[in-house]
Enzyme design. Sequence first.
Site, PDB file in Angstrom:
ATOM      1  N   GLU A  60      63.542 -30.160  62.016  1.00 14.73           N
ATOM      2  CA  GLU A  60      64.893 -29.659  61.737  1.00 14.73           C
ATOM      3  C   GLU A  60      65.308 -29.874  60.289  1.00 14.73           C
ATOM      4  OE1 GLU A  60      64.579 -29.899  66.096  1.00 14.73           O
ATOM      5  OE2 GLU A  60      64.030 -31.263  64.458  1.00 14.73           O
ATOM      6  N   HIS A 129      70.487 -35.437  75.112  1.00  8.88           N
ATOM      7  CA  HIS A 129      70.443 -33.972  75.074  1.00  8.88           C
ATOM      8  C   HIS A 129      71.719 -33.336  75.640  1.00  8.88           C
ATOM      9  CE1 HIS A 129      66.274 -34.865  74.392  1.00  8.88           C
ATOM     10  NE2 HIS A 129      65.934 -33.598  74.315  1.00  8.88           N
TER      11      HIS A 129
END
Length: 330
Positions: A60, A129
């Site tokens: 990322e 998450h």
Amino acid sequence: MTVITYRQAVQDALREEMLHDPNVFLIGEEIGVFEGSYKITAGMLKEFGPKRIRDTPIAEEGFTGAAIGAAMVGLRPVVEIMTINFSLLALDQIVNHAAKIYGMFGGQARVPLVIRTPGGGGQQLGATHSQNIELYYAFVPGMKVVAPSTPADAKALMRAAIRDDDPVLVLENLALYNTTGEVPDEPERIEIGKAAIAREGRDVTVVAYSRMAVVAREAAERLAGEGIDVEVIDLRSLRPLDRGTIVESVKKTGCAVVLEDDWLTYGIGAEIAATISDGAFDWLDAPVRRVAMAEVPMPYAKTLETAALPSLDDAMSAIRETIDAVTRRA
């Protein structure tokens, strides 16, 4: 008007903007061959090719940094980060570079960058998450953060974000992808930073965004049967925040309830409550009530996860309690 899913609305906006502007390209993990973790980019690799649909490694920080550089030289990248949780790995690039370049270098370079990413719990994905950490980005000057709750707003705000010359984080919610709604056939223009009065009412103002704006509208419809007339403000944008619309609504109704999916302490709701205190304190007939998730890492067990998330019943109870407090004072 056409009825489509939130998922389709996001895809339609991306596709239309890519057709409109050859400088728009998509970049992220598994968005090409795999067509995206949530199938937002289904069919787009075949249509636009690998130059404009860029599959990346699981890195990322790296691909967000590459997108920032591309934006600085005139392209309009749309970064897909698989979930907002993974944006933490690119936090330095987003906060210390994308958000600051225009200001630090006296406007010599802009960063017309979009980061689109889903958040939210309810899918049994565990604590790391299932977070709602949009506050991290709404806190940062130089960033814009939008959080649409309907397919129509998802499409219009995505288009607005791609055409904006500043970095914009588009917050999606996993629980909304399969929801449906009417979307205008002709492109709709929405100004980033402008809230929507999703439902007009006279008794109490409910302020919410993303999934909780959907909950707010449902609560308002149900409470109408009890004679409670709820005005619903869908923020749509967290930075800039439309303080004026919030304040004017509370001046009309005299009380407010804030619904949010994130943690209560230091949350978006705290900023909204402060805004109401600053701008409408003399009009308040009851304290501002806030509904948020439990202050715990999101549990995996479904029963515990459901208990941790703010619910329709929580929202309705808070609204009833607020109306009761106003009645007692009267």
